[in-house]
Design a protein around this motif. Sequence first.
Motif, PDB file in Angstrom:
ATOM      1  N   VAL A  25      36.160  51.307  37.917  1.00 23.80           N
ATOM      2  CA  VAL A  25      37.461  51.603  37.296  1.00 23.80           C
ATOM      3  C   VAL A  25      37.399  51.269  35.805  1.00 23.80           C
ATOM      4  CG1 VAL A  25      39.901  50.925  37.299  1.00 23.80           C
ATOM      5  CG2 VAL A  25      38.714  51.330  39.464  1.00 23.80           C
ATOM      6  N   LEU A  75      49.245  42.694  41.289  1.00 25.68           N
ATOM      7  CA  LEU A  75      49.572  44.114  41.131  1.00 25.68           C
ATOM      8  C   LEU A  75      48.415  44.931  41.706  1.00 25.68           C
ATOM      9  CD1 LEU A  75      50.917  43.977  37.452  1.00 25.68           C
ATOM     10  CD2 LEU A  75      52.201  43.749  39.607  1.00 25.68           C
ATOM     11  N   ARG A 115      37.760  46.814  48.529  1.00 23.17           N
ATOM     12  CA  ARG A 115      36.559  47.330  49.208  1.00 23.17           C
ATOM     13  C   ARG A 115      36.295  46.628  50.544  1.00 23.17           C
ATOM     14  NH1 ARG A 115      32.820  46.996  44.178  1.00 23.17           N
ATOM     15  NH2 ARG A 115      34.687  46.049  43.241  1.00 23.17           N
ATOM     16  N   ILE A 116      37.248  45.833  50.978  1.00 20.85           N
ATOM     17  CA  ILE A 116      37.241  45.345  52.358  1.00 20.85           C
ATOM     18  C   ILE A 116      38.356  46.103  53.053  1.00 20.85           C
ATOM     19  CG2 ILE A 116      37.714  43.354  53.829  1.00 20.85           C
ATOM     20  CD1 ILE A 116      36.381  41.612  51.667  1.00 20.85           C
ATOM     21  N   HIS A 133      31.328  37.649  49.093  1.00 21.66           N
ATOM     22  CA  HIS A 133      31.358  36.235  48.656  1.00 21.66           C
ATOM     23  C   HIS A 133      31.240  36.128  47.137  1.00 21.66           C
ATOM     24  CE1 HIS A 133      27.200  37.140  50.018  1.00 21.66           C
ATOM     25  NE2 HIS A 133      26.814  36.418  49.001  1.00 21.66           N
ATOM     26  N   ALA A 184      43.902  43.415  43.762  1.00 22.90           N
ATOM     27  CA  ALA A 184      44.132  42.316  44.704  1.00 22.90           C
ATOM     28  C   ALA A 184      42.972  41.318  44.748  1.00 22.90           C
ATOM     29  CB  ALA A 184      44.428  42.869  46.095  1.00 22.90           C
ATOM     30  N   PHE A 205      40.147  54.140  43.070  1.00 19.81           N
ATOM     31  CA  PHE A 205      40.399  52.718  42.845  1.00 19.81           C
ATOM     32  C   PHE A 205      39.124  51.895  43.049  1.00 19.81           C
ATOM     33  CE2 PHE A 205      44.743  54.233  44.187  1.00 19.81           C
ATOM     34  CZ  PHE A 205      45.202  54.352  42.876  1.00 19.81           C
ATOM     35  N   ALA A 248      31.107  44.693  55.760  1.00 19.39           N
ATOM     36  CA  ALA A 248      31.097  44.501  57.216  1.00 19.39           C
ATOM     37  C   ALA A 248      30.405  43.189  57.602  1.00 19.39           C
ATOM     38  CB  ALA A 248      30.385  45.676  57.887  1.00 19.39           C
TER      39      ALA A 248
HETATM   40  C1  LIG Z   1      30.300  50.643  51.766  1.00 14.05           C
HETATM   41  C2  LIG Z   1      30.304  49.200  51.335  1.00 14.05           C
HETATM   42  C3  LIG Z   1      29.669  48.260  52.112  1.00 14.05           C
HETATM   43  C4  LIG Z   1      29.684  46.922  51.736  1.00 14.05           C
HETATM   44  N1  LIG Z   1      29.120  46.001  52.558  1.00 14.05           N
HETATM   45  C5  LIG Z   1      29.224  44.698  52.256  1.00 14.05           C
HETATM   46  C6  LIG Z   1      28.856  43.728  53.209  1.00 14.05           C
HETATM   47  O1  LIG Z   1      28.483  44.047  54.329  1.00 14.05           O
HETATM   48  N2  LIG Z   1      28.957  42.418  52.848  1.00 14.05           N
HETATM   49  C7  LIG Z   1      29.415  42.022  51.622  1.00 14.05           C
HETATM   50  O2  LIG Z   1      29.447  40.817  51.343  1.00 14.05           O
HETATM   51  N3  LIG Z   1      29.816  42.937  50.718  1.00 14.05           N
HETATM   52  C8  LIG Z   1      29.752  44.255  51.012  1.00 14.05           C
HETATM   53  N4  LIG Z   1      30.232  45.182  50.154  1.00 14.05           N
HETATM   54  C9  LIG Z   1      30.695  44.749  48.835  1.00 14.05           C
HETATM   55  C10 LIG Z   1      32.092  44.117  48.873  1.00 14.05           C
HETATM   56  O3  LIG Z   1      32.962  44.901  49.644  1.00 14.05           O
HETATM   57  C11 LIG Z   1      32.612  44.033  47.452  1.00 14.05           C
HETATM   58  O4  LIG Z   1      31.651  43.416  46.621  1.00 14.05           O
HETATM   59  C12 LIG Z   1      33.892  43.219  47.335  1.00 14.05           C
HETATM   60  O5  LIG Z   1      34.799  43.538  48.361  1.00 14.05           O
HETATM   61  C13 LIG Z   1      34.498  43.530  45.987  1.00 14.05           C
HETATM   62  O6  LIG Z   1      35.664  42.753  45.809  1.00 14.05           O
HETATM   63  P1  LIG Z   1      36.399  42.812  44.409  1.00 14.05           P
HETATM   64  O7  LIG Z   1      37.588  41.960  44.530  1.00 14.05           O
HETATM   65  O8  LIG Z   1      35.437  42.593  43.305  1.00 14.05           O
HETATM   66  O9  LIG Z   1      36.839  44.357  44.257  1.00 14.05           O
HETATM   67  P2  LIG Z   1      37.834  45.188  45.157  1.00 14.05           P
HETATM   68  O10 LIG Z   1      37.816  44.698  46.553  1.00 14.05           O
HETATM   69  O11 LIG Z   1      37.505  46.620  44.926  1.00 14.05           O
HETATM   70  O12 LIG Z   1      39.258  44.824  44.538  1.00 14.05           O
HETATM   71  C14 LIG Z   1      39.723  45.402  43.350  1.00 14.05           C
HETATM   72  C15 LIG Z   1      41.133  45.910  43.583  1.00 14.05           C
HETATM   73  O13 LIG Z   1      41.619  46.544  42.394  1.00 14.05           O
HETATM   74  C16 LIG Z   1      42.445  47.612  42.819  1.00 14.05           C
HETATM   75  N5  LIG Z   1      42.652  48.545  41.704  1.00 14.05           N
HETATM   76  C17 LIG Z   1      41.810  49.490  41.227  1.00 14.05           C
HETATM   77  N6  LIG Z   1      42.371  50.129  40.186  1.00 14.05           N
HETATM   78  C18 LIG Z   1      43.590  49.577  40.003  1.00 14.05           C
HETATM   79  C19 LIG Z   1      44.651  49.787  39.071  1.00 14.05           C
HETATM   80  N7  LIG Z   1      44.564  50.693  38.088  1.00 14.05           N
HETATM   81  N8  LIG Z   1      45.770  49.044  39.189  1.00 14.05           N
HETATM   82  C20 LIG Z   1      45.906  48.095  40.155  1.00 14.05           C
HETATM   83  N9  LIG Z   1      44.939  47.847  41.049  1.00 14.05           N
HETATM   84  C21 LIG Z   1      43.781  48.566  40.968  1.00 14.05           C
HETATM   85  C22 LIG Z   1      41.703  48.206  43.976  1.00 14.05           C
HETATM   86  O14 LIG Z   1      42.535  48.999  44.782  1.00 14.05           O
HETATM   87  C23 LIG Z   1      41.197  46.958  44.689  1.00 14.05           C
HETATM   88  O15 LIG Z   1      42.082  46.523  45.699  1.00 14.05           O
HETATM   89  C24 LIG Z   1      30.297  46.529  50.530  1.00 14.05           C
HETATM   90  C25 LIG Z   1      30.976  47.476  49.756  1.00 14.05           C
HETATM   91  C26 LIG Z   1      30.995  48.791  50.161  1.00 14.05           C
HETATM   92  C27 LIG Z   1      31.772  49.786  49.351  1.00 14.05           C
END
Ligand SMILES: Cc1cc2nc3c(=O)[nH]c(=O)nc-3n(C[C@H](O)[C@H](O)[C@H](O)COP(=O)(O)OP(=O)(O)OC[C@H]3O[C@@H](n4cnc5c(N)ncnc54)[C@H](O)[C@@H]3O)c2cc1C
Length: 460
Positions: A272, A66, A75-76, A440, A48, A396, A91
Amino acid sequence: MTSLTPPLSGRLSRRRFLRFLTASAAFLASVRATPGRSVAGSVIVVGAGLAAARALADAGAEVTVLEARDDVGGRIRTDRSLGFPFDLGAAWIHGPNGNPITDLAAQAKARTFLTDDESVVIYDRDGQPIPGKVVVERERRYRALLKKLEADAPRQAGDESLAAALKRLDPAALEDPLLRYFLSAYAEFDSGGALERLSAREWQSDEKYPGKDALMIDGYDAVTNLLAKGLNIKTQTVVKAIACDEECVSVAAADGHAYEADAAIVTLPLGVLKKNAVAFAPALPARKREAIARVDMGIVNKACLVFSEPFWDVETHYFGYQSAVMGKYCYFLNARAFCDANALVTFAFDSYGRAFERQTDAEIEGEVMETLRVMFGKDIPTPQKMLVTRWGADVFAYGAYSFASVGVTRQDFAALAAPVGERLLFAGEHTSAAYRGTAHGAYLSGLREASRVGKLLARR
Ligand SMILES: Cc1cc2nc3c(=O)[nH]c(=O)nc-3n(C[C@H](O)[C@H](O)[C@H](O)COP(=O)(O)OP(=O)(O)OC[C@H]3O[C@@H](n4cnc5c(N)ncnc54)[C@H](O)[C@@H]3O)c2cc1C
């Protein structure tokens, strides 16, 4: 990456920041000026990646998202089972000034609370609060040490771990309990990696927006829900294979469904990709595979404990503890400072974050309570409820956020971001060298790739 703690040195590259703003503002402006018009064609977003999906759908593309989970935040993720919004992942808006998440939060009418890193009481191992003057002096030494490390790294022939560089430059630092506290609560939390795994050369090479960190007190999912509104999102769809040629991209899901589009944006987490959970045909280029192997995924876990009544000063934002073990419950966020919940949130970083995940909830509660009893006395009540995360075991995500491990360069992050041919594109926090590990960074990377697709599929 992220300062879950304060920006370490406020190193904001204005030139890069302005260049980015101009590029993304131009794209957004073009999208808004001609809604439903500028892009013609179909796009699959794998995982997403809501920023990319939103921008492209608004620009007129036929977008299918998908997503493996049954919700869209990745991770939100905001949990409300404790009776108040508790964010299991992101957060804070780190450095809210100029940060694009600040605008999204405002659009979603989400309330924020500025956490003050100076509103902290740090306890020593005997449970004595350390006088403010001592803390200020030692934090100054910590900042000076960071500068020394930054100046030293380029002079070395090769890269080394932050722990090794510290041992060479200031061996006493690693023995000083208060400096160890800063190294853990700031450096390890900030980057997600243990000192032994962080690159001395690159760990500080990311950039920060200015301003005190802002907590999303009603839950960070306000932002993802806003972005997801009206999008065609197929949840519980685990992608297993992605194939592309010069004409199109095909995606196969575990449930047997297949999808095809003019282009795809892969927003799978680095963890992943490292597990080869999704097969690519043809195989990803060697340089991208090398970067996937080299850039590391850190662990940050949280434990939120809810009590019948507060036994701490409810105005203080943070409590620190000089834990003997790096990464182990050295930092507590006081939720009572911004909401009605009598809750404390503590953290386990990287090496200790992994040990944390191997324990039962009862064992974790026992350990956290042991620490709190040292800090606040033996008679404190036991928690009524507790919730813990296990991001390393999450299939995931396989980790919390990416960091520059020993030997990694900014070119590795660029390789993670590089498209494969014209139609297979990559976004996600790990593809943002400047803002890796943050919400961000993930958002901006989505806009970057939406802009690339926008050029490929521009309506003529
Ligand atoms: C404990 C923790 C604290 C954090 N604190 C902060 C904070 O305070 N401030 C901040 O800015 N950032 C923070 N972060 C980081 C932030 O959450 C992430 O950098 C950001 O949300 C990542 O977004 P993304 O879209 O790259 O990945 P994701 O949000 O992980 O999106 C990737 C998506 O791919 C999906 N996926 C995985 N495998 C598959 C598959 N095979 N098929 C289909 N879909 C799949 C997952 O379910 C997920 O929805 C924190 C992260 C964590 C874990």
